[in-house]
Design a protein around this motif. Sequence first.
Motif, mmCIF file in Angstrom:
data_model
loop_
_atom_site.group_PDB
_atom_site.id
_atom_site.type_symbol
_atom_site.label_atom_id
_atom_site.label_comp_id
_atom_site.label_asym_id
_atom_site.label_seq_id
_atom_site.Cartn_x
_atom_site.Cartn_y
_atom_site.Cartn_z
ATOM 1 N N PRO A 67 -5.019 -1.619 -5.372
ATOM 2 C CA PRO A 67 -5.861 -2.693 -5.927
ATOM 3 C C PRO A 67 -5.487 -4.062 -5.358
ATOM 4 O O PRO A 67 -4.306 -4.362 -5.167
ATOM 5 N N ILE A 68 -6.498 -4.883 -5.070
ATOM 6 C CA ILE A 68 -6.278 -6.235 -4.552
ATOM 7 C C ILE A 68 -7.007 -7.227 -5.468
ATOM 8 O O ILE A 68 -8.215 -7.128 -5.668
ATOM 9 N N ILE A 69 -6.241 -8.159 -6.007
ATOM 10 C CA ILE A 69 -6.805 -9.194 -6.886
ATOM 11 C C ILE A 69 -6.648 -10.539 -6.181
ATOM 12 O O ILE A 69 -5.539 -10.903 -5.774
ATOM 13 N N CYS A 70 -7.750 -11.264 -6.012
ATOM 14 C CA CYS A 70 -7.712 -12.537 -5.293
ATOM 15 C C CYS A 70 -8.153 -13.657 -6.238
ATOM 16 O O CYS A 70 -9.181 -13.545 -6.904
ATOM 17 N N ILE A 71 -7.387 -14.730 -6.256
ATOM 18 C CA ILE A 71 -7.745 -15.868 -7.107
ATOM 19 C C ILE A 71 -7.684 -17.160 -6.301
ATOM 20 O O ILE A 71 -6.655 -17.467 -5.672
ATOM 21 N N ILE A 72 -8.809 -17.874 -6.280
ATOM 22 C CA ILE A 72 -8.840 -19.152 -5.577
ATOM 23 C C ILE A 72 -8.326 -20.208 -6.552
ATOM 24 O O ILE A 72 -8.967 -20.497 -7.557
ATOM 25 N N ILE A 73 -7.133 -20.738 -6.249
ATOM 26 C CA ILE A 73 -6.481 -21.662 -7.188
ATOM 27 C C ILE A 73 -6.714 -23.127 -6.830
ATOM 28 O O ILE A 73 -6.486 -24.008 -7.645
ATOM 29 N N GLY A 74 -7.142 -23.383 -5.589
ATOM 30 C CA GLY A 74 -7.346 -24.774 -5.172
ATOM 31 C C GLY A 74 -8.454 -24.847 -4.135
ATOM 32 O O GLY A 74 -9.622 -24.721 -4.457
ATOM 33 N N GLU A 75 -8.055 -24.990 -2.878
ATOM 34 C CA GLU A 75 -9.049 -25.065 -1.823
ATOM 35 C C GLU A 75 -9.277 -23.684 -1.202
ATOM 36 O O GLU A 75 -8.334 -23.022 -0.771
ATOM 37 N N GLY A 76 -10.530 -23.290 -1.134
ATOM 38 C CA GLY A 76 -10.895 -22.059 -0.448
ATOM 39 C C GLY A 76 -11.574 -22.439 0.849
ATOM 40 O O GLY A 76 -12.791 -22.410 0.959
ATOM 41 N N GLY A 77 -10.769 -22.848 1.821
ATOM 42 C CA GLY A 77 -11.306 -23.392 3.072
ATOM 43 C C GLY A 77 -11.643 -22.322 4.091
ATOM 44 O O GLY A 77 -10.794 -21.842 4.830
ATOM 45 N N GLU B 33 0.840 -1.201 0.000
ATOM 46 C CA GLU B 33 0.000 0.000 0.000
ATOM 47 C C GLU B 33 0.874 1.250 0.000
ATOM 48 O O GLU B 33 0.678 2.173 -0.794
ATOM 49 N N LYS B 34 1.853 1.262 0.876
ATOM 50 C CA LYS B 34 2.722 2.427 0.997
ATOM 51 C C LYS B 34 3.491 2.695 -0.295
ATOM 52 O O LYS B 34 3.636 3.842 -0.704
ATOM 53 N N CYS B 35 3.958 1.627 -0.931
ATOM 54 C CA CYS B 35 4.804 1.793 -2.113
ATOM 55 C C CYS B 35 4.021 1.744 -3.427
ATOM 56 O O CYS B 35 4.616 1.706 -4.500
ATOM 57 N N GLY B 36 2.693 1.698 -3.312
ATOM 58 C CA GLY B 36 1.865 1.767 -4.511
ATOM 59 C C GLY B 36 1.884 0.513 -5.372
ATOM 60 O O GLY B 36 1.686 0.589 -6.584
ATOM 61 N N LEU B 37 2.113 -0.645 -4.774
ATOM 62 C CA LEU B 37 2.059 -1.891 -5.548
ATOM 63 C C LEU B 37 0.683 -2.528 -5.419
ATOM 64 O O LEU B 37 0.124 -2.602 -4.325
ATOM 65 N N PRO B 38 0.135 -3.014 -6.527
ATOM 66 C CA PRO B 38 -1.092 -3.798 -6.412
ATOM 67 C C PRO B 38 -0.786 -5.134 -5.731
ATOM 68 O O PRO B 38 0.357 -5.586 -5.744
ATOM 69 N N ILE B 39 -1.820 -5.728 -5.159
ATOM 70 C CA ILE B 39 -1.647 -6.982 -4.417
ATOM 71 C C ILE B 39 -2.343 -8.120 -5.158
ATOM 72 O O ILE B 39 -3.477 -7.973 -5.623
ATOM 73 N N LEU B 40 -1.640 -9.234 -5.273
ATOM 74 C CA LEU B 40 -2.237 -10.453 -5.817
ATOM 75 C C LEU B 40 -2.246 -11.503 -4.714
ATOM 76 O O LEU B 40 -1.209 -11.774 -4.115
ATOM 77 N N THR B 41 -3.409 -12.086 -4.426
ATOM 78 C CA THR B 41 -3.430 -13.192 -3.468
ATOM 79 C C THR B 41 -3.892 -14.463 -4.169
ATOM 80 O O THR B 41 -4.810 -14.444 -4.982
ATOM 81 N N LEU B 42 -3.208 -15.563 -3.867
ATOM 82 C CA LEU B 42 -3.555 -16.876 -4.417
ATOM 83 C C LEU B 42 -4.024 -17.744 -3.252
ATOM 84 O O LEU B 42 -3.277 -17.968 -2.295
ATOM 85 N N ILE B 43 -5.270 -18.203 -3.331
ATOM 86 C CA ILE B 43 -5.893 -18.879 -2.193
ATOM 87 C C ILE B 43 -5.911 -20.383 -2.410
ATOM 88 O O ILE B 43 -6.397 -20.867 -3.436
ATOM 89 N N ASP B 44 -5.361 -21.108 -1.453
ATOM 90 C CA ASP B 44 -5.316 -22.564 -1.557
ATOM 91 C C ASP B 44 -5.029 -23.170 -0.188
ATOM 92 O O ASP B 44 -3.899 -23.534 0.125
ATOM 93 N N THR B 45 -6.059 -23.266 0.635
ATOM 94 C CA THR B 45 -5.871 -23.795 1.984
ATOM 95 C C THR B 45 -7.078 -24.630 2.412
ATOM 96 O O THR B 45 -8.210 -24.274 2.105
#
Lengths: 324, 277
Positions: A190-200, A147-159
């Motif tokens: 910006p926050i982009i979230c992608i469920i790649i496997g298990e979204g527990g 957030e501070k450095c202005g980078l978008p965030i990508l999260t990959l969900i698999d748990t």
Amino acid sequence: MINDGLPFEKPILDLARKIEELENNPSAKEKDLETLGQLRKMYDDLRREIYAKLTPWERVLVARHPQRPQTSDYLALMVDDFVELHGDRAFRDDVAIITGLGKIDGKRFLIVGHQKGKTTRERLSRSFGCPYPEGYRKALVKMKLAEKCGLPILTLIDTPGAHPGIGAEERGQAQAIAANLYELARLKTPIICIIIGEGGSGGALGIAVGDKLSILENAYYSVISPEGCAAILWKNAENAPQAAAALHLTAKDLLELEIVDEVLQEPLGGAHRDPEKTAQTVKEAILRYLGELQPLSTQELLERRYKKYRHLGRFLEGAREVTL
Amino acid sequence: MALRRFRFRRKKEMPDGLWMKCQGCNQLVFKKIVEEHLSVCPECNFHFTIPAQKRIELLLDAGTFQERYADMTSIDPLGFKDRITYAERLSAEQEKTGLKEAALVGTGKIEGRQIMFGVTDFNFLAGSLGSVMGEKITRIVEEAQEEGLSLVIVSGSGGGARMQEGALSLTQMAKTSAAIARFHDAGGLYISILTNPCMAGVMASFASLGDVVIAEPKALIGFTGPRVIRQTIQAELPEGFQRSEFLLEHGLIDMIVNRKTLKKEVARLLNYLAPAS
Ligand SMILES: [Zn+2]
């Protein structure tokens, strides 16, 4: 393909074995080659047919396939110049979540992803992708940096879910997840979230709040594991297939419920049959989302994100059915 | 053995329903005495779960509660059926509790001060968080902000997010948390009161997000239920694990307050943190 099949893939595997036998038969005749061609066509049709009508429980099995691509695979296949950043600056480096900086098609991102591990040893060290509170806190520390450095965030969900244990409770598992839900709602990037496997359940949600939430075709996202649900409501964990259907946890269900924005197609037979192609699909989606989100002002971005969650829920108000 | 015989005899001497077993000390305690003590065990100070209506009487000035969104009820968005349908379950819970859903929200007064108030009722489907609770909580958070009121929510939920509404329940955690984030950013004050039990999805969202977090004594509070943890680690859990005192010791809550003095303590906090202008 032959040794890592799931139960419902048995007819496909049997056919594959037959084809392989014929292919390796040195005394094959012209007639056999004709049969081979027919078998290959049958094989493609059968795969298409079986995969088109997987039950919700079968999709859960695909989502849990040991060879399914994990965060580390996506890092290798679609991210350049990855710099891993460790630790929550307070207690420990929980490697059930990987965090770091990376470039996708030249664009800088902070990447946060669950990692279940591939070998037994890696799985143990990563607690099978079930984060402790320090995992969620590590994710948050790095996301604030983004957030501070202005980078978008990508999260990959698999748990499968947040880690259930004494230490996790002592250090505030519930509080750590709640803090992430709270902070992710207001992070000015910006926050982009992608469920790649298990979204527990809450364990997934702790890094799955953002401006976009998409899911791979055979991944799932659920309020509780099918086994857990079956144990409570059916009083028997063996009713997991029924629970999986009742929970509406498949990608298609979630799209209909408007919980996810998009379902990303997997190669035939699941993501693990072609990780490169899967990563390509995911990468294209990420770049498309970033193109959509980046022109927005911070205020527009946060307003849109708030509305995205504000509009979820279905109930009756008086006699009127409300879909927000 | 002797104790068991003694208890049995004692119970047999009394007409049914006069005694109850305390979850805190496992003793049989006289129901009437417990009720006279605000549903607190006279032997061990265990705080029994109380209905939402009772909580309103204990915490708010008499007759000041003005309920909002009382006509909000759950639908069955997934057509969920286990051994019985969700619709059947809902009717049974409504009949059992006299409530339409697991949360009551509205405005009320604490020692003369107007506040926004919410309470969840454990007796209704274990106080689980579905679309209705999520929407009610979100609306009162937004309205507390609009109306310049401090917010007090009493949470008690064994189930966390409600299974029968699937991922829609899960997303209520994000929805309520996002509303609270806005409320805090606008300078609003939120006091969260945790009661037995307060677990999983409720605890991992709005119940944890108070500026001040208070728990009643000996309440079970945490993320994963103790039964699941015991099964996972294949070992007995330490004495007092996931109880209020355990959370206080581990720095996860601000204070433990007895039910008897809860209203006074909340009023004291409000006077410190949001003095009436
Ligand atoms: Zn007791």
